[in-house]
Design an enzyme around this catalytic site. Sequence first.
Site, PDB file in Angstrom:
ATOM      1  CG  ASN A 110      -0.458  -0.738   2.384  1.00 12.51           C
ATOM      2  OD1 ASN A 110       0.424  -0.240   3.070  1.00 12.51           O
ATOM      3  ND2 ASN A 110      -0.950  -1.962   2.610  1.00 12.51           N
ATOM      4  CB  THR A 151      -8.352  -2.638   1.868  1.00 15.05           C
ATOM      5  OG1 THR A 151      -7.877  -3.912   2.278  1.00 15.05           O
ATOM      6  CG2 THR A 151      -9.865  -2.586   1.993  1.00 15.05           C
ATOM      7  CD  GLU A 166      -0.380  -3.732   5.892  1.00 13.88           C
ATOM      8  OE1 GLU A 166       0.322  -4.331   6.718  1.00 13.88           O
ATOM      9  OE2 GLU A 166      -0.155  -3.763   4.682  1.00 13.88           O
ATOM     10  CG  HIS A 189       4.454  -7.189   7.595  1.00 13.23           C
ATOM     11  ND1 HIS A 189       3.535  -6.521   8.366  1.00 13.23           N
ATOM     12  CD2 HIS A 189       4.029  -7.042   6.322  1.00 13.23           C
ATOM     13  CE1 HIS A 189       2.589  -6.024   7.591  1.00 13.23           C
ATOM     14  NE2 HIS A 189       2.874  -6.320   6.344  1.00 13.23           N
TER      15      HIS A 189
HETATM   16 ZN   LIG Z   1       1.878  -5.523   4.761  1.00  8.91          ZN
END
Ligand SMILES: [Zn+2]
Length: 211
Positions: free
Chosen positions: A29, A44, A75, A157
């Site tokens: 993002n 999203t 996020e 992540h």
């Molecule tokens: Zn992520």
Amino acid sequence: MEDYQARQDLLEAVQGMVASGLVTGTSGNVSLRLDDQRVLITPTGYPYDKLGPDDLPVIDMEGDQVEGELPPSSERRTHLAVFQARPEAQVVMHTHSVYVSVCAVAGLEIPPIIDELVIRVGGGVPLAEYVFPGTWELGEAAIAALGERRAVLLRNHGLLVIGRDAREALEIAQLVERLAQVFVHARLLGNVTELTPDVVRRELDMFRGQA
Ligand SMILES: [Zn+2]
């Protein structure tokens, strides 16, 4: 149209992120600070190839949507925490690129190994502690690890990058992925040679002197 250029800039960064393989599917993002009250952000779960400039939702600094039909990135709180802590940040980009993720899973920071990394990012790329995705706390962990730098690995992540504009955020995300590849391969060969402290110091002066 209001914010037209900002919408175009954000979309170009998104297209560059997809074209350079920094994300797959709808992951990753990007957000852009419109003013001190509003942030433009990718939606999203929406296909990037269908995304137009008018589709980008706008959120306020609490993460509530104030414009647009599509729901904003899950996020967004992480992005907002970074905008609040780093006044020079105009764009935040978050990716899950492969070699960055290898380092984030292995628990390895990227040390200062190549000149342009220090000059553009402000040193090696630190590793933030693991925090659940989509939370303010993940933003706080990123900020704590960042210091003055413009990129941070998020443990297990991906990557979070700060840009003073959309192009810079994209270029840094691309640079860090390439340097992560170099680092992983050098490590597999058994020898990672870091830049000397004197070189890093001189390059940090260049980093801090950038207009
Ligand atoms: Zn992520």
